[in-house]
Motif scaffolding. Structure first.
Motif, mmCIF file in Angstrom:
data_model
loop_
_atom_site.group_PDB
_atom_site.id
_atom_site.type_symbol
_atom_site.label_atom_id
_atom_site.label_comp_id
_atom_site.label_asym_id
_atom_site.label_seq_id
_atom_site.Cartn_x
_atom_site.Cartn_y
_atom_site.Cartn_z
ATOM 1 N N GLY A 14 0.935 -1.323 0.005
ATOM 2 C CA GLY A 14 0.117 -0.394 -0.078
ATOM 3 C C GLY A 14 0.941 1.478 -0.041
ATOM 4 N N ALA A 15 1.755 1.178 0.738
ATOM 5 C CA ALA A 15 2.659 2.214 0.906
ATOM 6 C C ALA A 15 3.557 2.660 -0.397
ATOM 7 C CB ALA A 15 3.765 2.104 1.779
ATOM 8 N N SER A 16 3.906 1.592 -1.047
ATOM 9 C CA SER A 16 4.678 1.868 -2.557
ATOM 10 C C SER A 16 3.728 2.418 -3.508
ATOM 11 C CB SER A 16 5.495 0.373 -2.875
ATOM 12 O OG SER A 16 6.231 0.015 -1.867
ATOM 13 N N ALA A 17 2.580 1.707 -3.676
ATOM 14 C CA ALA A 17 1.536 1.872 -4.267
ATOM 15 C C ALA A 17 1.036 3.464 -4.222
ATOM 16 C CB ALA A 17 0.332 1.023 -4.643
ATOM 17 N N GLY A 18 0.785 3.810 -3.162
ATOM 18 C CA GLY A 18 0.356 4.956 -2.797
ATOM 19 C C GLY A 18 1.386 6.402 -3.379
ATOM 20 N N ALA A 19 2.530 6.033 -3.031
ATOM 21 C CA ALA A 19 3.559 6.850 -3.355
ATOM 22 C C ALA A 19 3.836 7.120 -4.739
ATOM 23 C CB ALA A 19 5.127 6.414 -2.858
ATOM 24 N N ILE A 20 3.771 5.862 -5.525
ATOM 25 C CA ILE A 20 3.706 6.084 -7.125
ATOM 26 C C ILE A 20 2.560 6.738 -7.513
ATOM 27 C CG2 ILE A 20 3.468 4.636 -9.259
ATOM 28 C CD1 ILE A 20 5.453 2.544 -7.702
ATOM 29 N N GLY A 21 1.269 6.268 -7.016
ATOM 30 C CA GLY A 21 0.177 7.031 -7.439
ATOM 31 C C GLY A 21 0.200 8.546 -7.357
ATOM 32 N N VAL A 22 0.934 9.114 -6.488
ATOM 33 C CA VAL A 22 0.984 10.642 -6.392
ATOM 34 C C VAL A 22 1.414 11.065 -7.523
ATOM 35 C CG1 VAL A 22 2.389 12.428 -5.453
ATOM 36 C CG2 VAL A 22 1.540 10.582 -3.786
ATOM 37 N N PHE A 23 2.557 10.494 -8.334
ATOM 38 C CA PHE A 23 3.150 10.966 -9.586
ATOM 39 C C PHE A 23 2.218 10.774 -10.779
ATOM 40 C CE2 PHE A 23 6.564 10.727 -6.640
ATOM 41 C CZ PHE A 23 6.961 11.537 -6.494
ATOM 42 N N VAL A 24 1.610 9.505 -10.894
ATOM 43 C CA VAL A 24 0.520 9.369 -11.651
ATOM 44 C C VAL A 24 -0.703 10.391 -11.699
ATOM 45 C CG1 VAL A 24 -0.863 7.509 -12.714
ATOM 46 C CG2 VAL A 24 1.247 6.762 -11.634
ATOM 47 N N LEU A 25 -0.826 10.560 -10.311
ATOM 48 C CA LEU A 25 -2.201 11.645 -10.339
ATOM 49 C C LEU A 25 -1.545 12.838 -10.911
ATOM 50 C CD1 LEU A 25 -4.794 12.387 -9.145
ATOM 51 C CD2 LEU A 25 -3.466 13.250 -7.047
ATOM 52 N N LEU A 26 -0.290 13.275 -10.437
ATOM 53 C CA LEU A 26 -0.037 14.722 -10.874
ATOM 54 C C LEU A 26 0.110 14.905 -12.247
ATOM 55 C CD1 LEU A 26 2.619 15.606 -7.771
ATOM 56 C CD2 LEU A 26 0.255 16.639 -8.194
ATOM 57 N N ARG A 27 0.637 13.798 -13.119
ATOM 58 C CA ARG A 27 0.953 13.426 -14.501
ATOM 59 C C ARG A 27 -0.486 13.317 -15.194
ATOM 60 N NH1 ARG A 27 4.813 14.149 -17.310
ATOM 61 N NH2 ARG A 27 4.858 12.984 -19.066
ATOM 62 N N LYS A 28 -1.562 13.236 -14.393
ATOM 63 C CA LYS A 28 -3.030 12.948 -15.001
ATOM 64 C C LYS A 28 -3.122 11.898 -15.806
ATOM 65 C CE LYS A 28 -4.786 17.861 -14.607
ATOM 66 N NZ LYS A 28 -3.361 18.595 -14.164
ATOM 67 N N ARG A 29 -2.426 10.760 -15.156
ATOM 68 C CA ARG A 29 -2.476 9.604 -16.254
ATOM 69 C C ARG A 29 -3.417 8.541 -15.002
ATOM 70 N NH1 ARG A 29 2.078 8.367 -20.012
ATOM 71 N NH2 ARG A 29 0.283 7.536 -21.198
ATOM 72 N N THR A 30 -4.199 9.042 -14.327
ATOM 73 C CA THR A 30 -4.628 8.142 -13.468
ATOM 74 C C THR A 30 -5.263 6.820 -13.997
ATOM 75 O OG1 THR A 30 -5.376 10.132 -12.125
ATOM 76 C CG2 THR A 30 -6.270 7.931 -11.168
ATOM 77 N N ALA A 54 -3.497 2.732 -6.383
ATOM 78 C CA ALA A 54 -2.595 4.010 -6.839
ATOM 79 C C ALA A 54 -3.572 5.223 -6.940
ATOM 80 C CB ALA A 54 -2.054 3.431 -8.148
ATOM 81 N N ILE A 55 -4.810 5.242 -6.676
ATOM 82 C CA ILE A 55 -5.525 6.280 -6.934
ATOM 83 C C ILE A 55 -6.266 7.069 -5.423
ATOM 84 C CG2 ILE A 55 -7.670 7.038 -7.927
ATOM 85 C CD1 ILE A 55 -7.830 5.184 -10.094
ATOM 86 N N ILE A 56 -6.660 5.904 -4.764
ATOM 87 C CA ILE A 56 -7.246 6.656 -3.642
ATOM 88 C C ILE A 56 -6.291 7.260 -2.691
ATOM 89 C CG2 ILE A 56 -8.826 6.282 -1.610
ATOM 90 C CD1 ILE A 56 -10.318 4.137 -3.236
ATOM 91 N N PRO A 57 -5.154 6.632 -2.422
ATOM 92 C CA PRO A 57 -4.355 7.293 -1.109
ATOM 93 C C PRO A 57 -3.785 8.851 -1.639
ATOM 94 C CG PRO A 57 -3.879 5.032 -1.483
ATOM 95 C CD PRO A 57 -4.789 5.515 -2.739
ATOM 96 N N PRO A 58 -3.134 8.999 -3.023
ATOM 97 C CA PRO A 58 -2.960 10.333 -3.399
ATOM 98 C C PRO A 58 -3.853 11.341 -3.441
ATOM 99 C CG PRO A 58 -2.445 8.908 -5.177
ATOM 100 C CD PRO A 58 -2.939 7.915 -4.037
ATOM 101 N N VAL A 59 -5.161 10.994 -3.995
ATOM 102 C CA VAL A 59 -6.396 12.045 -3.761
ATOM 103 C C VAL A 59 -6.541 12.421 -2.246
ATOM 104 C CG1 VAL A 59 -8.751 12.270 -4.554
ATOM 105 C CG2 VAL A 59 -7.215 11.065 -5.965
ATOM 106 N N ALA A 60 -6.395 11.335 -1.411
ATOM 107 C CA ALA A 60 -6.851 11.537 0.007
ATOM 108 C C ALA A 60 -5.824 12.604 0.500
ATOM 109 C CB ALA A 60 -6.836 10.242 0.628
#
Lengths: 311, 410
Positions: free
Chosen positions: B27-43, B221-227
């Protein structure tokens, strides 16, 4: 021939109607860059379908349709709420809501298994195309025999009715749907509300997704929405021709996919058959691949060839 | 409940403890990677990635079964999954770049046709009538109950490595997300960075297949960064919080699923994550709903008090109920609508302050317009003394109220 009519024919009907009703609406989704709305809706309806099933204990029933419609409305509201309250971009809000709703559906499904009700996870994901049978049919003349027709499986009748309603609605509002898809500002200035027709499209997509769900499962519905429309989009610039082409592609994928699933493995020496719903989607995907490569004017190969000739 | 406490305090057997810890690292790794996926708008690309793993898993099973009689070997299945997920990503890019179809359509096409192919292959496996195929269903929705010790270790270690790799390249990824062109002119290979990020995403999706399942892994990869977005605006903090939320969700979700029957791991983890998301949305101090409401209320108070004092200074009655209530509560207004002595003197000072602000706005309209505090706080607190002095001279006020006698009403 009897066996084909009794066991294969109703399944083919299911596949064709599912592909047709989704494929037709997919044209507008692809034009509006809302292709993933079909994806989101097919995921979020799962909890509604499970709850409807718990009430009715039957697939393809009205409680299930109502539950799915309710779930779709709840998630549209949730997406909007999260976007407004949280200032989150639409794609991310959609991602949060559709994964959560699907998770609710999965947990509910597992709980129902303890209650001894039969609606398993595979059914929700894969659909159940092959289960449709029409035992009352003895010959092709029964297609015009009302009493035999009324003995068609409930799934087929429901999906046929839904397809008819959707086709009539699209034909009736073709002009409005077209203008609001291409140029919302022009539509608004002509007095055609883009919001109302956007909502109408979403409602139709939800209805099509739910009706097709029990036949082809929640994930293949996405292929039905996108592939025929994308294939047709590669081939033409006219929306009218695109609608016809996509319907043709959908029907062809439905028939060819089922036949390939049912008769190809035995020919290759395999025992048994493969998933018909999966095969229909694979055929639709292959058609799209062919169109992307070889379509006149827009295909990759065509453009390369022209580039070489002109240079 | 007892079973849940045992699981969450890591006392429900060695395997369960390892699964919980593994899910937390995942969960920690997926959440951290998700941040950059979210910021690049490639959710939503991650959704295509996860669905595209299915044919790879099925093919790897068939190959493994035919060649080594050991189709269920987890490393083999995950390798197959990674290969077909990478093909899926390439297909999305190819469709987007080389045809007239847009990214959404490309994602939908790849997602559904790859998944369909996987389904067809799964039914082929069923008709092959070989042993060990039961485990494959677990890849759809995640199952940790029958997980082997070695598998749990593999998942935990691989997730840890991916998380560490992300930490090493965090600066470059941040640059990539916010200013691609600057990154390119600074000598970074933007294309390679983008590919690296996608490879890490594919890696974490593949690692998570067994625990969360391919339909729901994208939620990690989606929910933790959005939260986490509700808590902060700074990328390193955002990454840390997203990793924390992901770890908590994975840990608690795996514990609940291990302690109760018929609780699918993937579904439960996603529901725990959604709960954390709702909590963040409501109470986060930076961008949460509650904090925003409080800020709005405070602002409303300042404006109403100031307007009320100005009305009093001009001998106008205070008619607005909220304004009157605020003035009375601060002891500035009497019951009969007349100002108290303090109210009268504060009103006078506020009126003079307003004169200065108005003068400033005439002198420097652009600066005044950009100023967030214009006419909301005493001018001495905002502008430098010499500016205030010159304004006073222009207005020929003999002595403006000094900062300590004119206290801010709040």
């Amino acid at each position: 021939m009897d066996i084909f009519l009794q066991f294969d024919f109703p399944s083919i009907l299911l596949g064709v109607f599912a592909a047709l009703s989704c494929g037709l609406l997919g044209n507008f989704l692809v034009l509006r860059r809302q292709a993933l709305m079909g994806d989101a809706i097919s995921h979020v309806v799962l909890p509604g379908i499970v709850i409807g099933f718990l009430f009715s204990h039957a697939t393809a029933s009205w409680p299930m349709l109502l539950g799915a419609g309710g779930a779709a409305i709840v998630s549209v509201l949730l997406i909007e709420l999260i976007r407004r309250l949280g200032n989150v971009e639409p794609g991310a809000a959609m991602g949060v809501v559709f994964t959560t709703m699907f998770a609710v559906g999965v947990v509910l499904l597992e709980q129902t298994q303890t209650a001894g009700v039969h609606l398993d996870v595979e059914h929700a994901l894969y659909g159940n195309l092959e289960s449709a049978i029409w035992l009352e049919a003895y010959s092709w003349r029964d297609l015009f025999n009302l009493s035999a027709l009324s003995a068609l499986p409930e799934d087929v009748k429901l999906l046929a009715g839904v397809s008819l309603v959707l086709i009539v609605t699209v034909l009736a509002f073709f002009k409005e749907l077209k203008i609001t898809s291409f140029d919302p500002l022009l539509a608004a200035s002509l007095g055609i509300s883009p919001q109302i027709f956007g909502l109408l499209l979403i409602v139709m997509v939800a209805v099509a997704a739910v009706a097709a769900f029990s036949a082809v499962g929640s994930i293949l519905v996405i292929a039905m929405f996108i592939c025929p429309a994308a294939t047709a989009r590669m081939l033409t610039d006219s929306l009218k021709i695109q609608l016809w082409l996509s319907s043709l592609v959908a029907v062809f994928a439905g028939v060819a996919g089922y036949l390939a699933a049912a008769f190809l493995p035995p020919m290759l020496g395999f025992d048994g058959s493969v998933s018909a719903a999966g095969m229909i989607a694979v055929v639709a995907g292959l058609l799209q691949l062919a169109a992307m490569l070889f379509a006149p004017r827009y295909g990759v190969v065509w453009r390369r060839w022209h580039l070489q000739r002109s240079s | 409940m007892h079973a849940f406490w045992q699981a969450i305090t890591l006392q429900a057997g060695y395997n369960t403890a390892l699964v919980c810890v593994g899910a937390a690292i995942l969960g920690a790794s997926a959440g951290a990677i998700g941040v950059f996926v979210l910021l690049r708008k490639r959710t939503l690309v991650s959704d295509a990635v996860s669905h595209a793993t299915l044919p790879g898993v099925a093919l790897a099973f068939i190959v493994g079964q035919l060649l080594f009689e050991a189709g269920r070997s987890l490393p083999l299945l995950l390798t197959g999954a990674a290969i077909s997920a990478a093909l899926g990503v390439l297909a999305v890019d190819a469709i987007k770049n080389h045809t007239r179809l847009n990214e959404d359509t490309a994602i939908g096409t790849v997602l559904s046709t790859f998944f369909a192919l996987g389904m067809v292959l799964l039914t082929v496996i069923q008709s092959l009538q070989v042993s060990g195929q039961a485990g494959l269903e677990g890849f759809l929705l995640g199952a940790t109950s029958g997980m082997l010790f070695s598998e749990a270790v593999l998942i935990a270690v691989a997730a840890g490595i991916i998380g560490a790799a992300l930490l090493l390249r965090m600066k470059e990824f941040t640059l990539l997300c916010f200013d691609e062109q600057f990154a390119a002119t600074s000598g970074y290979n933007v294309k390679a960075l983008d590919r690296t990020l996608l490879i890490l995403l594919v890696g974490i999706v593949v690692i998570g297949l067994k625990t969360v399942g391919l339909v729901l892994i994208v939620a990690l990869a989606i929910i933790p960064p959005v939260a986490a977005r509700f808590w902060t605006d700074r990328v390193p903090v955002l990454t840390a919080i997203a990793a924390g939320i992901g770890a908590t969700g994975g840990y608690i979700g795996a514990a609940i699923s291990a302690s109760a029957p018929d609780m699918p791991t993937g579904g439960v983890i996603v529901l725990v994550l959604f709960t954390l998301f709702v909590i963040s949305m409501l109470i986060a101090p930076a961008r949460g709903v509650l904090a925003a409401a409080l800020r709005h209320r405070r602002f409303q108070k300042v404006v109403h008090l100031r307007q009320g004092l100005l009305s009093l200074a001009h001998n106008e009655p205070v008619l607005e109920p909220l304004t009157a209530r605020l003035l009375r509560r601060n002891g500035l207004l009497r019951g009969d609508g007349r100002p108290t002595p303090e109210g009268a003197s504060l009103a006078h000072k506020t009126a003079q302050d307003q004169l200065l602000w108005n003068a400033y706005k005439q002198q420097a309209p652009e600066e005044a317009l950009l100023m967030k505090d214009w006419s909301l706080r005493p001018i001495q607190e905002v502008l430098p003394p010499d500016v205030v002095k010159s304004l006073q001279d222009d207005l020929s006020l003999d002595s403006a109220p000094s900062a300590n006698t004119l206290r801010s009403p709040l």
